[in-house]
Design a protein around this motif. Structure first.
Motif, PDB file in Angstrom:
ATOM      1  N   GLY B 166       0.798  -1.216   0.000  1.00 30.32           N
ATOM      2  CA  GLY B 166       0.000   0.000   0.000  1.00 30.32           C
ATOM      3  C   GLY B 166       0.835   1.272   0.000  1.00 30.32           C
ATOM      4  N   ASP B 167       0.469   2.228  -0.824  1.00 29.26           N
ATOM      5  CA  ASP B 167       1.091   3.551  -0.787  1.00 29.26           C
ATOM      6  C   ASP B 167       0.169   4.531  -0.073  1.00 29.26           C
ATOM      7  OD1 ASP B 167       3.391   2.887  -2.469  1.00 29.26           O
ATOM      8  OD2 ASP B 167       1.876   2.646  -4.029  1.00 29.26           O
ATOM      9  N   VAL B 168      -1.132   4.277  -0.235  1.00 31.04           N
ATOM     10  CA  VAL B 168      -2.133   5.107   0.415  1.00 31.04           C
ATOM     11  C   VAL B 168      -3.164   4.182   1.040  1.00 31.04           C
ATOM     12  CG1 VAL B 168      -3.854   6.912   0.098  1.00 31.04           C
ATOM     13  CG2 VAL B 168      -1.818   6.900  -1.355  1.00 31.04           C
ATOM     14  N   PHE B 169      -3.413   4.360   2.308  1.00 28.12           N
ATOM     15  CA  PHE B 169      -4.440   3.569   2.964  1.00 28.12           C
ATOM     16  C   PHE B 169      -5.663   4.443   3.193  1.00 28.12           C
ATOM     17  CE2 PHE B 169      -0.595   1.294   3.733  1.00 28.12           C
ATOM     18  CZ  PHE B 169      -0.974  -0.044   3.663  1.00 28.12           C
ATOM     19  N   ILE B 170      -6.813   3.891   2.839  1.00 22.88           N
ATOM     20  CA  ILE B 170      -8.023   4.678   2.914  1.00 22.88           C
ATOM     21  C   ILE B 170      -8.987   4.021   3.890  1.00 22.88           C
ATOM     22  CG2 ILE B 170      -9.965   5.583   1.586  1.00 22.88           C
ATOM     23  CD1 ILE B 170      -7.706   4.777  -0.837  1.00 22.88           C
ATOM     24  N   VAL B 171      -9.441   4.790   4.855  1.00 24.42           N
ATOM     25  CA  VAL B 171     -10.479   4.308   5.758  1.00 24.42           C
ATOM     26  C   VAL B 171     -11.783   4.921   5.274  1.00 24.42           C
ATOM     27  CG1 VAL B 171     -11.305   4.267   8.136  1.00 24.42           C
ATOM     28  CG2 VAL B 171      -8.855   4.104   7.656  1.00 24.42           C
ATOM     29  N   ALA B 207       3.784   5.900   3.526  1.00 22.80           N
ATOM     30  CA  ALA B 207       2.375   5.666   3.185  1.00 22.80           C
ATOM     31  C   ALA B 207       1.473   6.547   4.042  1.00 22.80           C
ATOM     32  CB  ALA B 207       2.032   4.192   3.388  1.00 22.80           C
ATOM     33  N   ARG B 208       0.408   7.040   3.410  1.00 27.17           N
ATOM     34  CA  ARG B 208      -0.519   7.913   4.124  1.00 27.17           C
ATOM     35  C   ARG B 208      -1.765   7.146   4.519  1.00 27.17           C
ATOM     36  NH1 ARG B 208       1.715  12.741   1.944  1.00 27.17           N
ATOM     37  NH2 ARG B 208       3.871  12.201   2.340  1.00 27.17           N
ATOM     38  N   VAL B 209      -2.398   7.613   5.563  1.00 26.99           N
ATOM     39  CA  VAL B 209      -3.700   7.065   5.947  1.00 26.99           C
ATOM     40  C   VAL B 209      -4.714   8.192   5.860  1.00 26.99           C
ATOM     41  CG1 VAL B 209      -5.028   5.852   7.713  1.00 26.99           C
ATOM     42  CG2 VAL B 209      -2.569   5.477   7.539  1.00 26.99           C
ATOM     43  N   LEU B 210      -5.780   7.964   5.114  1.00 26.81           N
ATOM     44  CA  LEU B 210      -6.775   9.013   4.930  1.00 26.81           C
ATOM     45  C   LEU B 210      -8.165   8.491   5.264  1.00 26.81           C
ATOM     46  CD1 LEU B 210      -5.536  10.398   1.509  1.00 26.81           C
ATOM     47  CD2 LEU B 210      -5.452  11.605   3.676  1.00 26.81           C
ATOM     48  N   LYS B 211      -8.974   9.406   5.787  1.00 27.20           N
ATOM     49  CA  LYS B 211     -10.370   9.041   6.068  1.00 27.20           C
ATOM     50  C   LYS B 211     -11.267   9.614   4.968  1.00 27.20           C
ATOM     51  CE  LYS B 211     -10.794  10.501  10.449  1.00 27.20           C
ATOM     52  NZ  LYS B 211     -11.523  10.658  11.745  1.00 27.20           N
ATOM     53  N   GLY B 219     -13.400  14.014   2.142  1.00 23.60           N
ATOM     54  CA  GLY B 219     -12.026  13.520   2.145  1.00 23.60           C
ATOM     55  C   GLY B 219     -11.515  13.080   0.784  1.00 23.60           C
ATOM     56  N   VAL B 220     -12.370  13.116  -0.223  1.00 22.39           N
ATOM     57  CA  VAL B 220     -11.963  12.597  -1.526  1.00 22.39           C
ATOM     58  C   VAL B 220     -10.988  13.547  -2.232  1.00 22.39           C
ATOM     59  CG1 VAL B 220     -12.754  11.786  -3.777  1.00 22.39           C
ATOM     60  CG2 VAL B 220     -14.082  11.279  -1.748  1.00 22.39           C
ATOM     61  N   ASP B 225      -5.489  14.526  -4.143  1.00 16.86           N
ATOM     62  CA  ASP B 225      -4.237  15.274  -3.987  1.00 16.86           C
ATOM     63  C   ASP B 225      -3.102  14.369  -3.530  1.00 16.86           C
ATOM     64  OD1 ASP B 225      -5.544  17.496  -4.755  1.00 16.86           O
ATOM     65  OD2 ASP B 225      -5.831  18.318  -2.743  1.00 16.86           O
ATOM     66  N   THR B 226      -3.413  13.444  -2.639  1.00 19.65           N
ATOM     67  CA  THR B 226      -2.381  12.550  -2.125  1.00 19.65           C
ATOM     68  C   THR B 226      -1.817  11.674  -3.238  1.00 19.65           C
ATOM     69  OG1 THR B 226      -3.514  12.515  -0.005  1.00 19.65           O
ATOM     70  CG2 THR B 226      -1.873  10.805  -0.376  1.00 19.65           C
ATOM     71  N   PHE B 227      -2.709  11.139  -4.090  1.00 18.78           N
ATOM     72  CA  PHE B 227      -2.226  10.328  -5.215  1.00 18.78           C
ATOM     73  C   PHE B 227      -1.320  11.162  -6.119  1.00 18.78           C
ATOM     74  CE2 PHE B 227      -5.840   7.237  -4.570  1.00 18.78           C
ATOM     75  CZ  PHE B 227      -5.012   6.143  -4.369  1.00 18.78           C
ATOM     76  N   LEU B 228      -1.749  12.394  -6.403  1.00 20.53           N
ATOM     77  CA  LEU B 228      -0.948  13.246  -7.276  1.00 20.53           C
ATOM     78  C   LEU B 228       0.394  13.587  -6.634  1.00 20.53           C
ATOM     79  CD1 LEU B 228      -3.719  15.595  -8.722  1.00 20.53           C
ATOM     80  CD2 LEU B 228      -2.561  13.694  -9.867  1.00 20.53           C
TER      81      LEU B 228
END
Lengths: 132, 306
Positions: B166-171, B207-211, B219-220, B225-228
């Motif tokens: 995972g590079d970005v974790f999404i809750v 890796a980031r964790v986002l809600k 939060g989308v 932005d995080t992906f970019l």
């Protein structure tokens, strides 16, 4: 290992008609017959249906119509499909379709009509027949 | 074209050869996670955010093929239908057609086509099969893993697979109870996965964790932005090249596997030796392991003699 060509079907619900139980059940029956089925969801415009058929390269569009507007909807969609060059896509129509309208639909260019009460077997055979 | 790929039409192979040189510009995002966590809904919301930036975007949504009938219901698309008539959005559903990990070579081939067509971002949504299906990381530049609160304790987050890719974790569905607890677990897990060397930390992506709440879009924007920014980060630190090399290697390997298997099966159909050996295995005169070794060795020798 041989890959038989799979039939791809778009099951689409045009317009305001909100009953999709039939469409979903038909989708399941087609899946069980080995087809790949894309379900559009409710309330689709004809533009959305045509674009989806293009992007998904389907072989068949199955319209499910319970609203009584099957004649104008089918006619419009057929014209739109022609404009977009979807000549090799078969349009089939199911739902609440009076028997007296079936010849009219076929005349417009609808490949098959499956009115309410048609058995799954008949639908599957009907679709398979289009590719023989 | 994608249709020809799916049907393994020989002409697709030739056309891909021509298209391949034009690919390599797109940023490929993989989205994975268990069924029902909101992958499709979140992608729908992501499309909206990327479109605000006028980015041309394509989505490949993979759904499972029934192992019994070979049919499939492709239902991801229905959550993204509001983009159906946007000319700069292309959504294509694909059935997994019996490949493990939910990602077939066909997916990679389709991504090449869309990349060559000039889509700037390609999102690949995997089958929601759950644990052990992180193959998407072998195709994507950036992998987002979606989870929802209430699906298990902290141990679930530290199992293998999810940890590495995972590079970005999404809750997602973060308005549900225990969302913060899951964020906490994931954050702690990420902080432990780094090698404890500070000089690496500067050039490695953390890796980031986002809600998020995909349904109402909460939060989308931050997620997009995080992906970019991950993409930018990789570019700046020459990580992107490394990743591309990895992706190309794994694509090449999978092509080799496919082509070799084809050759072997052709050999099996045309050669008496295969049947002979198979009979010996079945009558237990020979063990299957030596037999497989023998057949493969023979094919390779044949080739080098020619």
């Amino acid at each position: 290992m041989k890959n038989k060509k799979k039939i791809r079907v778009l099951i689409a619900k045009p317009g305001l008609d909100g009953h999709d139980k039939g469409a979903k059940i038909v989708a399941l029956a087609l899946r069980d017959a080995g087809m790949e089925v894309i379900y559009s969801g409710l309330h689709q415009t004809l533009e959305q249906i045509t674009q989806t058929a293009i992007q998904e390269t389907v072989d068949v569009i199955g319209l499910s119509i319970m609203s009584g507007a099957h004649l104008p909807i089918s006619e419009k969609l057929i014209n739109m499909m022609k404009e977009q060059g979807l000549d090799d896509v078969n349009l089939t129509v199911g739902g609440v379709i009076p028997h007296r309208d079936i010849p009219k639909l076929k005349e417009m260019g609808v490949a098959e009509v499956f009115p309410g009460g048609t058995s799954f077997e008949d639908i599957i055979t009907g679709i398979n027949k289009l590719f023989e | 074209m994608i249709r020809l790929i799916e049907d393994s039409d020989p002409s697709a192979f030739e056309m891909l050869k021509l298209l391949y040189p034009h690919s390599g510009n797109a940023f490929i995002i993989g989205i994975t996670g268990p069924p029902g966590v909101g992958k499709s809904t979140l992608i729908d919301a992501l499309i909206l955010e990327f479109r605000k930036l006028d980015i041309k975007i394509a989505v490949i949504a993979v759904d499972p093929t029934s192992p019994i009938s070979g049919g499939a219901i492709l239902g991801d698309r229905l959550r993204m239908q509001r983009h159906a008539t946007d000319e700069k959005v292309f959504i294509r559903s694909m059935a997994s057609r019996g490949q493990k990990g939910g990602l077939s070579r066909a997916t990679k081939d389709a991504a090449i086509v869309l990349d060559a067509m000039g889509y700037e971002i390609i999102i690949i949504e995997t089958v929601g099969a759950g644990q052990g299906e992180f193959e998407v990381a072998t195709i994507a530049h950036s992998t987002g893993i979606i989870n929802i609160p209430g699906t298990g304790d902290g141990i679930q987050t530290v199992k293998a697979g999810i940890l590495e890719t995972g590079d970005v974790f999404i809750v997602n569905k973060s308005d549900k109870p225990d969302a913060d607890e899951l964020v906490h677990h994931l954050t702690r897990m990420i902080s432990m996965r780094k090698p404890f060397k500070t000089n690496l930390a500067k050039t490695n992506w953390t890796a980031r964790v986002l809600k998020t709440i995909a349904r109402d879009g909460t939060g989308v924007k931050e997620l997009a932005d995080t992906f970019l920014s991950h993409f930018d980060f990789m570019k700046k630190n020459s990580l992107l090249d490394q990743k591309r090399k990895k992706i190309e290697k794994s694509y090449f390997t999978s092509l080799l596997k496919d082509l070799i298997l084809k050759k072997v099966l052709l050999f099996a159909e045309t050669s008496g030796e295969y049947m002979e050996v198979l009979n010996k295995i079945q009558s237990r005169e020979m063990d299957p392991l030596s037999a497989a070794e023998l057949v493969v060795n023979n094919i390779c020798v044949l080739k080098s003699n020619n």
